[in-house]
Design a protein around this motif. Sequence first.
Motif, mmCIF file in Angstrom:
data_model
loop_
_atom_site.group_PDB
_atom_site.id
_atom_site.type_symbol
_atom_site.label_atom_id
_atom_site.label_comp_id
_atom_site.label_asym_id
_atom_site.label_seq_id
_atom_site.Cartn_x
_atom_site.Cartn_y
_atom_site.Cartn_z
ATOM 1 N N ALA A 38 0.846 -1.188 0.000
ATOM 2 C CA ALA A 38 0.000 0.000 0.000
ATOM 3 C C ALA A 38 0.879 1.234 0.000
ATOM 4 O O ALA A 38 1.897 1.283 0.666
ATOM 5 N N ARG A 39 0.491 2.233 -0.756
ATOM 6 C CA ARG A 39 1.223 3.498 -0.740
ATOM 7 C C ARG A 39 0.517 4.524 0.131
ATOM 8 O O ARG A 39 1.076 5.524 0.498
ATOM 9 N N GLY A 40 -0.730 4.264 0.433
ATOM 10 C CA GLY A 40 -1.494 5.187 1.257
ATOM 11 C C GLY A 40 -1.504 4.768 2.706
ATOM 12 O O GLY A 40 -0.656 4.007 3.172
ATOM 13 N N VAL A 41 -2.493 5.259 3.418
ATOM 14 C CA VAL A 41 -2.643 4.981 4.843
ATOM 15 C C VAL A 41 -4.067 4.494 5.073
ATOM 16 O O VAL A 41 -5.018 5.057 4.538
ATOM 17 N N LEU A 42 -4.212 3.447 5.876
ATOM 18 C CA LEU A 42 -5.541 2.980 6.241
ATOM 19 C C LEU A 42 -6.165 3.959 7.231
ATOM 20 O O LEU A 42 -5.577 4.281 8.265
ATOM 21 N N ARG A 43 -7.344 4.461 6.880
ATOM 22 C CA ARG A 43 -8.071 5.413 7.722
ATOM 23 C C ARG A 43 -9.350 4.757 8.215
ATOM 24 O O ARG A 43 -10.036 4.100 7.447
ATOM 25 N N SER A 56 1.392 0.127 4.771
ATOM 26 C CA SER A 56 1.049 -1.113 5.454
ATOM 27 C C SER A 56 -0.437 -1.416 5.291
ATOM 28 O O SER A 56 -1.273 -0.527 5.377
ATOM 29 N N LEU A 57 -0.748 -2.687 5.061
ATOM 30 C CA LEU A 57 -2.137 -3.123 4.990
ATOM 31 C C LEU A 57 -2.553 -3.883 6.238
ATOM 32 O O LEU A 57 -3.605 -4.499 6.272
ATOM 33 N N GLU A 58 -1.726 -3.848 7.277
ATOM 34 C CA GLU A 58 -2.062 -4.493 8.544
ATOM 35 C C GLU A 58 -3.055 -3.635 9.315
ATOM 36 O O GLU A 58 -3.090 -2.419 9.162
ATOM 37 N N SER A 79 -12.813 -5.631 15.176
ATOM 38 C CA SER A 79 -13.924 -4.997 14.444
ATOM 39 C C SER A 79 -13.521 -3.732 13.708
ATOM 40 O O SER A 79 -14.381 -2.940 13.310
ATOM 41 N N TRP A 80 -12.214 -3.506 13.485
ATOM 42 C CA TRP A 80 -11.759 -2.298 12.802
ATOM 43 C C TRP A 80 -12.178 -2.328 11.337
ATOM 44 O O TRP A 80 -12.062 -3.349 10.663
ATOM 45 N N GLU A 81 -12.664 -1.185 10.819
ATOM 46 C CA GLU A 81 -13.013 -1.009 9.413
ATOM 47 C C GLU A 81 -12.526 0.334 8.951
ATOM 48 O O GLU A 81 -12.498 1.303 9.724
ATOM 49 N N GLY A 82 -12.140 0.434 7.677
ATOM 50 C CA GLY A 82 -11.689 1.700 7.150
ATOM 51 C C GLY A 82 -11.403 1.639 5.664
ATOM 52 O O GLY A 82 -11.716 0.645 5.001
ATOM 53 N N THR A 83 -10.812 2.700 5.143
ATOM 54 C CA THR A 83 -10.484 2.801 3.718
ATOM 55 C C THR A 83 -9.003 3.150 3.568
ATOM 56 O O THR A 83 -8.362 3.603 4.494
ATOM 57 N N LEU A 84 -8.491 2.952 2.356
ATOM 58 C CA LEU A 84 -7.107 3.306 2.044
ATOM 59 C C LEU A 84 -7.093 4.679 1.405
ATOM 60 O O LEU A 84 -7.736 4.925 0.405
#
Length: 85
Positions: A38-43, A56-58, A79-84
């Motif tokens: 991933a080049r972005g950040v999980l939000r 990171s995709l962890e 239960s974490w959910e988000g977008t890249l």
Amino acid sequence: MTSQLIQTAADSTTDRTDNEQFPYEGERAGFSLPTPTARGVLRPTEASGAIGTAGSLECPACDSETTNGAGLFACTDCSWEGTLR
């Protein structure tokens, strides 16, 4: 009509991979798939959720694996959910 699996004889001279177990046996092992990065950040979808680290995709909350379903990432353990982004 009943469907049936047709198998060629073991002494067949045709060179086909249909009868071999995947990944192909012998010298035809194939290539390994690249590891996704991933080049972005999980939000998080919730404002109070944990934010991931760049590249990171962890899961940002528990560091386990996440799954991507049409752009929405979800943790396989918590239960974490988000977008890249």
